[in-house]
Scaffold this active site. Sequence first.
Site, PDB file in Angstrom:
ATOM      1  N   ARG A   1      56.545  65.751 -37.613  1.00 43.15           N
ATOM      2  CA  ARG A   1      57.935  65.765 -38.032  1.00 43.15           C
ATOM      3  C   ARG A   1      58.309  67.107 -38.663  1.00 43.15           C
ATOM      4  NH1 ARG A   1      58.494  63.332 -42.096  1.00 43.15           N
ATOM      5  NH2 ARG A   1      56.419  62.520 -42.561  1.00 43.15           N
TER       6      ARG A   1
ATOM      7  N   LYS B   1      61.984  57.763 -37.048  1.00 44.14           N
ATOM      8  CA  LYS B   1      62.217  58.045 -38.462  1.00 44.14           C
ATOM      9  C   LYS B   1      63.681  58.350 -38.752  1.00 44.14           C
ATOM     10  CE  LYS B   1      58.112  57.293 -39.992  1.00 44.14           C
ATOM     11  NZ  LYS B   1      57.872  55.985 -40.671  1.00 44.14           N
TER      12      LYS B   1
ATOM     13  N   HIS C   1      58.841  51.450 -46.438  1.00 44.99           N
ATOM     14  CA  HIS C   1      57.913  52.171 -45.560  1.00 44.99           C
ATOM     15  C   HIS C   1      56.559  51.489 -45.713  1.00 44.99           C
ATOM     16  CE1 HIS C   1      55.840  56.184 -44.335  1.00 44.99           C
ATOM     17  NE2 HIS C   1      56.129  55.449 -43.284  1.00 44.99           N
TER      18      HIS C   1
ATOM     19  N   SER D   1      52.039  58.067 -43.824  1.00 37.26           N
ATOM     20  CA  SER D   1      51.232  58.140 -42.609  1.00 37.26           C
ATOM     21  C   SER D   1      49.819  58.593 -42.942  1.00 37.26           C
ATOM     22  CB  SER D   1      51.871  59.110 -41.616  1.00 37.26           C
ATOM     23  OG  SER D   1      53.127  58.635 -41.201  1.00 37.26           O
TER      24      SER D   1
ATOM     25  N   LYS E   1      48.119  52.081 -43.157  1.00 35.12           N
ATOM     26  CA  LYS E   1      49.055  50.972 -42.953  1.00 35.12           C
ATOM     27  C   LYS E   1      48.773  50.225 -41.652  1.00 35.12           C
ATOM     28  CE  LYS E   1      53.079  52.960 -43.078  1.00 35.12           C
ATOM     29  NZ  LYS E   1      52.546  54.321 -42.974  1.00 35.12           N
ATOM     30  N   THR E   2      48.621  50.978 -40.562  1.00 39.43           N
ATOM     31  CA  THR E   2      48.398  50.337 -39.264  1.00 39.43           C
ATOM     32  C   THR E   2      47.039  49.664 -39.214  1.00 39.43           C
ATOM     33  OG1 THR E   2      49.839  51.917 -38.136  1.00 39.43           O
ATOM     34  CG2 THR E   2      48.249  50.739 -36.780  1.00 39.43           C
TER      35      THR E   2
ATOM     36  N   ASP F   1      54.831  49.557 -39.848  1.00 43.10           N
ATOM     37  CA  ASP F   1      55.376  50.763 -40.479  1.00 43.10           C
ATOM     38  C   ASP F   1      56.680  50.582 -41.253  1.00 43.10           C
ATOM     39  OD1 ASP F   1      55.067  53.584 -40.934  1.00 43.10           O
ATOM     40  OD2 ASP F   1      56.688  53.938 -39.517  1.00 43.10           O
TER      41      ASP F   1
ATOM     42  N   ARG G   1      48.596  60.392 -31.306  1.00 47.31           N
ATOM     43  CA  ARG G   1      49.249  59.100 -31.515  1.00 47.31           C
ATOM     44  C   ARG G   1      49.309  58.280 -30.230  1.00 47.31           C
ATOM     45  NH1 ARG G   1      51.624  57.628 -36.754  1.00 47.31           N
ATOM     46  NH2 ARG G   1      51.695  59.555 -37.969  1.00 47.31           N
TER      47      ARG G   1
END
Length: 531
Positions: free
Chosen positions: A60, A200, A219, A239, A243-244, A258, A324
Amino acid sequence: MTQGRVNPAMRLEHQGISGLGRIYYNQIEPALVTAAVQRGEGTLGLGGAFLCETGHFTGRSPKDKFVVRSPSVEGTIWWQNNAPMTPAAFDLLYADMLAHMQGRDYFVQDLYAGADPIHRVDVRMVTELAWHGLFIRHLLRRPERAELDRFCPDWTVINCPSFKADPARHGCRSETVIALNFDAKLILIANTAYAGENKKAVFTLLNYLLPEKGVMAMHCSANHAIGNPVDTAVFFGLSGTGKTTLSADPSRTLIGDDEHGWSDRGTFNFEGGCYAKTIHLSAQAEPEIFATTHRFATVVENMVYDPETLALDFADDSLTANTRCAYPLDYISNASTTGLGGHPKHVVMLTCDAFGVLPPIARLSPAQAMYHFLSGFTSKVAGTERGVTEPQPTFSTCFGAPFMPRRPEVYGKLLEEKIAKHGATCWLVNTGWTGGAYGVGQRMPIKATRALLAAALDGSLNTASFRKDANFGFEVPVAVAGVEDALLDPRQTWGQASDYDAQARKLVAMFAANFAQYLPFIDDDVKAAAI
């Protein structure tokens, strides 16, 4: 190419967007994959996955995000965190982008942002790249085909990687720009092919709209006990904090990985898919996520692969460490079919501590939870943002500062109210380093993290003995089955206790210095929890 369904009254020309080439509305996955391959946007991989590179931008560009400064939002935007753009500059940017788009083919996806129909936002995504259409079709929620006949977008996002902004003309920082206009209900993205900007940008939008309805935008990932949505847990984190990985627990039902909302009705996923990091992904540790990289229409970004066999190299970060894969939620066998859960019984805050100071798990009081939520301490991991090549300790308020258009206290107050109303237990989990700082210590063992989380979520951790942490005042378990006792006391994992103490003092001072900015805006109980 096949054409999809669209509301006849809502074609692009009815939105004032005309003169383009062919417009492909709401194509399904096979058509989008075919188009992307035919247009040379990438390669068909094993199992039908789509392999692509995002070019110069592999993460990003948060410094290139702007909000149009108009009277309607002047008093509600956190301008210290959101760069302003004048309405006139945005209008020029929009006009110049439309001129650039003339005669070119585009792909339109009409999608829902939010699983709860009461709170969802209907989003139209207009993309120059076919695979961006495929990506966002995975990541947002797909209407039923019949619903497309009457779909009317609340917001429109136009993504045009081939257009370069002019900083002098468009009031931006560089040739790359992400601009949100709340009056026009329009988001423009230019000069970046990194697909994460699409999702995002929508998340930022929801973070502005939903608090006005009393909905907490988070988030976080979320899951619930199998067959019992009332037993829901949410996992906040930036990130790379897990989390995943940690929410994809086969013993629980995955709501999402997410972005979620917490309303008076419970928890709901904003998205319809997952966007997982693949660097060092293994079939042994994360078999279901690994399997998605060989499934039809999964978007595999910036992974190196053998040109002959198409075998993916999960260890090669020569393009970026931020490799990713994007896939629909139903590629995970234990994923929720509704995207809905109950009010969270557990609120877990994930941090990646590159200092090696924090314990693997700690129980927080409600005031301590607000302190750590507003602090948002973690480490930016390699590749997530441009220029980040190794973990960098950072404070990202609400575990998502780049996506927060409002002041952090707005989100903190909402979370505080919902924790108090629904009685959630709060935990801080460190997935970062132990036995020393980054470069000396080791990453926290994922097996230990999973064991501790399982004990927290099933309630068995509540029967453990706890000690009060000398540095932060939260409660840390002394012994947990399946976890080395020394791991629960980070000081014991360091070669020299005095080195740990010095590092801890440094981190405590960083917390205090960062939190000073929030003291004028918070209640006394949270101030008391401040170090």
